[in-house]
Design a protein around this motif. Structure first.
Motif, short mmCIF file in Angstrom:
data_model
loop_
_atom_site.label_atom_id
_atom_site.label_comp_id
_atom_site.label_asym_id
_atom_site.label_seq_id
_atom_site.Cartn_x
_atom_site.Cartn_y
_atom_site.Cartn_z
N GLN A 70 -1.31 -7.12 4.14
CA GLN A 70 -1.01 -8.13 2.63
C GLN A 70 -0.89 -7.85 2.11
O GLN A 70 -0.40 -9.17 1.50
N GLU A 71 -0.70 -7.17 1.01
CA GLU A 71 0.52 -6.98 -0.38
C GLU A 71 1.24 -5.84 0.25
O GLU A 71 0.95 -4.32 0.23
N GLY A 72 2.52 -6.04 -0.85
CA GLY A 72 3.61 -5.26 -0.87
C GLY A 72 3.89 -5.27 -0.21
O GLY A 72 4.30 -5.92 0.79
N TYR A 73 5.23 -3.24 -0.24
CA TYR A 73 6.17 -3.56 1.33
C TYR A 73 6.13 -2.15 1.50
O TYR A 73 5.88 -1.49 0.61
N PRO A 84 4.47 -8.90 3.16
CA PRO A 84 2.79 -9.17 3.35
C PRO A 84 2.97 -9.94 5.09
O PRO A 84 4.01 -11.01 4.79
N VAL A 95 0.07 -1.40 -1.63
CA VAL A 95 0.37 -1.83 -0.59
C VAL A 95 -1.53 -2.06 -0.59
O VAL A 95 -2.53 -1.28 -0.48
N GLU A 128 10.01 -5.75 -8.24
CA GLU A 128 8.41 -6.85 -6.90
C GLU A 128 8.50 -5.40 -5.56
O GLU A 128 7.78 -5.24 -5.10
#
Length: 192
Positions: free
Chosen positions: A36-39, A59, A81, A145
């Motif tokens: 959903q978010e992050g790497y 994402p 994440v 990022e």
């Protein structure tokens, strides 16, 4: 007499499990996760302890340790994440597997470039195309990022941290890599 309302089964009424992890934590194995978010990055290492990266995910991507037979094998969080357990359909599982294979092929192709300058530039272009913004000006992306250190970049393309640092400094001085904000870089279209 009115019929009592039956409760919905918990499997249908509860949302899928979500996890919030911090940088450097590992995704739990044996599940499919949608980022959903992050790497995160897929990594393994050889008997000498040299780490190599097999994939980089952001994402919207779906990842699962069951997609690989390679051991050792980990999904390391590069950033904070948020993931959600995801049970893909058969068609979606096939699509996810194709994505993983394609990314592995792209990283392998980059790693086969002999000249270290060209290899690093190909990696930066790939990162910009895959995770950044592509425009007529070039590929724009952010190391911060994605929390990509020079060491992590080296592990992605088979170079040492020192070599990556030297090449990045050279790219900046030659205009191949331009800093367009405190966190963002651009590879101008002329150098792609």
């Amino acid at each position: 007499m009115p019929h009592p309302t039956l409760p919905l089964p918990t499997a249908l009424s509860s949302p899928p499990p979500r996890l919030a992890l911090t940088a450097h934590e590992l995704l739990p194995e044996n599940r499919h996760w949608r980022l959903q978010e992050g790497y995160v990055r897929t990594v393994s290492w050889n008997p000498e302890g040299d780490t190599f990266t097999l994939g980089l995910w952001g994402p919207g991507d779906v990842v699962a340790s069951s997609l690989s037979e390679l051991r050792p094998f980990e999904f390391q969080c590069l950033t904070n994440v948020v993931v959600e357990h995801h049970q893909p359909s058969t068609a979606e599982r096939e699509h996810v597997l194709r994505q993983h294979i394609r990314q592995l092929e792209e990283i392998f192709q980059i790693n086969r470039i002999r000249a270290s300058e060209d290899r690093l530039l190909a990696l930066l272009t790939w990162l910009g195309r895959r995770f950044g913004q592509v425009s007529s000006r070039g590929h724009r992306f952010s190391f911060k990022e994605m929390n990509l250190t020079h060491k992590a970049l080296g592990e992605l393309c088979g170079l040492t941290r020192v070599t990556v640092t030297k090449r990045l400094n050279r790219f900046k001085s030659e205009g191949v890599l331009q800093q367009v904000s405190p966190e963002d870089y651009l590879i101008p279209a002329a150098f792609r």
